[in-house]
Design a protein around this motif. Structure first.
Motif, PDB file in Angstrom:
ATOM      1  N   ARG A  44       0.784  -1.189   0.116  1.00 43.64           N
ATOM      2  CA  ARG A  44      -0.064   0.046   0.128  1.00 43.64           C
ATOM      3  C   ARG A  44       0.855   1.219   0.186  1.00 43.64           C
ATOM      4  N   ASP A  45       0.334   2.452  -0.352  1.00 42.55           N
ATOM      5  CA  ASP A  45       1.150   3.864  -0.361  1.00 42.55           C
ATOM      6  C   ASP A  45       0.113   4.659  -0.182  1.00 42.55           C
ATOM      7  N   ASP A  46       0.587   6.000  -0.156  1.00 42.12           N
ATOM      8  CA  ASP A  46      -0.227   6.920  -0.028  1.00 42.12           C
ATOM      9  C   ASP A  46      -0.642   7.573  -1.429  1.00 42.12           C
ATOM     10  N   VAL A  47      -1.606   7.285  -2.025  1.00 43.72           N
ATOM     11  CA  VAL A  47      -2.231   7.647  -3.306  1.00 43.72           C
ATOM     12  C   VAL A  47      -2.070   8.985  -3.509  1.00 43.72           C
ATOM     13  N   ARG A  48      -2.760   9.716  -2.829  1.00 44.38           N
ATOM     14  CA  ARG A  48      -2.918  11.316  -2.747  1.00 44.38           C
ATOM     15  C   ARG A  48      -1.495  11.866  -3.082  1.00 44.38           C
ATOM     16  N   THR A  49      -0.580  11.383  -2.308  1.00 38.31           N
ATOM     17  CA  THR A  49       0.703  12.123  -2.669  1.00 38.31           C
ATOM     18  C   THR A  49       1.246  11.576  -3.747  1.00 38.31           C
ATOM     19  N   MET A  50       0.873  10.279  -4.254  1.00 40.09           N
ATOM     20  CA  MET A  50       1.706   9.900  -5.469  1.00 40.09           C
ATOM     21  C   MET A  50       1.033  10.684  -6.608  1.00 40.09           C
ATOM     22  N   LYS A  51      -0.284  10.887  -6.440  1.00 43.16           N
ATOM     23  CA  LYS A  51      -1.108  11.386  -7.546  1.00 43.16           C
ATOM     24  C   LYS A  51      -0.348  13.264  -7.739  1.00 43.16           C
ATOM     25  N   GLU A  52      -0.054  13.746  -6.483  1.00 43.58           N
ATOM     26  CA  GLU A  52       0.311  14.915  -6.737  1.00 43.58           C
ATOM     27  C   GLU A  52       1.703  15.125  -7.270  1.00 43.58           C
ATOM     28  N   ASP A  53       2.471  14.116  -7.022  1.00 41.64           N
ATOM     29  CA  ASP A  53       3.964  14.061  -7.576  1.00 41.64           C
ATOM     30  C   ASP A  53       3.793  13.684  -8.977  1.00 41.64           C
ATOM     31  N   LEU A  54       3.111  13.003  -9.250  1.00 41.85           N
ATOM     32  CA  LEU A  54       2.878  12.347 -10.764  1.00 41.85           C
ATOM     33  C   LEU A  54       2.569  13.526 -11.652  1.00 41.85           C
ATOM     34  N   LEU A  55       1.190  14.358 -11.160  1.00 38.69           N
ATOM     35  CA  LEU A  55       0.886  15.358 -11.936  1.00 38.69           C
ATOM     36  C   LEU A  55       1.977  16.544 -11.941  1.00 38.69           C
ATOM     37  N   ALA A  56       2.714  16.618 -10.897  1.00 40.38           N
ATOM     38  CA  ALA A  56       3.651  17.752 -10.873  1.00 40.38           C
ATOM     39  C   ALA A  56       4.858  17.329 -12.080  1.00 40.38           C
ATOM     40  N   TYR A  57       5.339  16.265 -11.981  1.00 35.82           N
ATOM     41  CA  TYR A  57       6.343  15.933 -12.917  1.00 35.82           C
ATOM     42  C   TYR A  57       5.745  15.928 -14.356  1.00 35.82           C
ATOM     43  N   LEU A  58       4.370  15.518 -14.622  1.00 35.92           N
ATOM     44  CA  LEU A  58       4.131  15.543 -15.720  1.00 35.92           C
ATOM     45  C   LEU A  58       3.842  16.919 -16.221  1.00 35.92           C
ATOM     46  N   SER A  59       3.147  17.873 -15.394  1.00 40.25           N
ATOM     47  CA  SER A  59       3.063  19.289 -15.971  1.00 40.25           C
ATOM     48  C   SER A  59       4.426  19.838 -16.353  1.00 40.25           C
ATOM     49  N   ASN A  60       5.306  19.391 -15.667  1.00 44.30           N
ATOM     50  CA  ASN A  60       6.687  19.915 -16.220  1.00 44.30           C
ATOM     51  C   ASN A  60       7.342  19.501 -17.192  1.00 44.30           C
ATOM     52  N   GLY A  61       6.644  18.481 -18.032  1.00 40.49           N
ATOM     53  CA  GLY A  61       7.075  17.605 -19.037  1.00 40.49           C
ATOM     54  C   GLY A  61       8.371  16.660 -18.672  1.00 40.49           C
ATOM     55  N   ASP A  62       8.186  15.898 -17.465  1.00 38.95           N
ATOM     56  CA  ASP A  62       9.244  15.232 -17.024  1.00 38.95           C
ATOM     57  C   ASP A  62       8.599  13.732 -16.751  1.00 38.95           C
TER      58      ASP A  62
END
Length: 208
Positions: A44-62
């Motif tokens: 298990r993992d903190d999905v909310r934090t994972m989503k925030e990090d994922l969107l941050a990387y994708l919005s930066n094109g990374d």
């Protein structure tokens, strides 16, 4: 050996063997419950934090940074997203198929041995009922020998017969409860993985 003789041997053996079978099934069921609980907790993992990090990387094109972040997680959601991002250069359709495939494999992995719990939950009461029927049939023997009078042997036979039904229910109820509990957890994780996967697909389509 005729069928009547075989049935007489089963009845003569009494309900004791049914009780031991139920005890054995309960031990295996408890082992599976503990193993699945530990496995699901470890992944298990903190999905909310994972989503925030994922969107941050994708919005930066990374997307490469997003993959590195996801690789730090052992969750099912992370494995599904890594599968999609890993083939981003092939297009959103390929990524969607890859994530769907990974999600199905993860589902099979998380459902490991759960079919045994379902089988025990649905059949243990019937096995207990079989023990009760055998015990009641055996109880007729001391009842006949005592010419219809209640004896200690008769009460022992009836008590063992009723114990078989009770034990069958006690084995079945936790098996069914944990089966449904694990299925709910698995369904929730796959639903979250699908939701996050759609975020990845939206990024890929926007980049195209």
């Amino acid at each position: 050996m005729g069928i009547d003789h075989r049935l007489s041997l089963i009845v003569h053996a009494g309900a004791g063997w049914v009780l031991w079978v139920l005890i054995g099934l309960s031990i295996v069921a408890v082992a599976i419950i503990l193993e699945r609980a530990i496995s699901l907790m470890a992944s298990r993992d903190d999905v909310r934090t994972m989503k925030e990090d994922l969107l941050a990387y994708l919005s930066n094109g990374d997307p490469a940074g997003a993959i590195e972040r996801l690789e730090t997680s052992s969750s099912v959601e992370a494995r599904v997203l890594i599968a999609g991002l890993g083939c981003a250069e092939k297009g959103a359709a390929a990524a969607e198929e890859r994530m769907a495939s990974t999600s199905q494999l993860a589902k099979l992995s998380m459902e490991k041995n759960l079919s045994f719990l379902a089988t025990v939950g649905s059949n243990a009461p019937f096995l207990g009922l079989l023990g009760t029927v055998i015990g009641i049939i055996r109880a007729f023997q001391p009842l006949d020998a005592a010419h219809g009078q209640v004896s200690s042997r008769l009460m022992a036979e009836v008590g063992e017969a009723l114990l078989a039904t009770a034990l069958g229910l006690l084995v079945a109820l936790p098996a069914v409860a944990f089966y449904n509990f694990f299925q709910r957890i698995i369904g929730s994780r796959l639903a979250r993985a699908d939701a996050l996967g759609r975020e990845v697909l939206a990024y890929m389509k926007a980049e195209r």
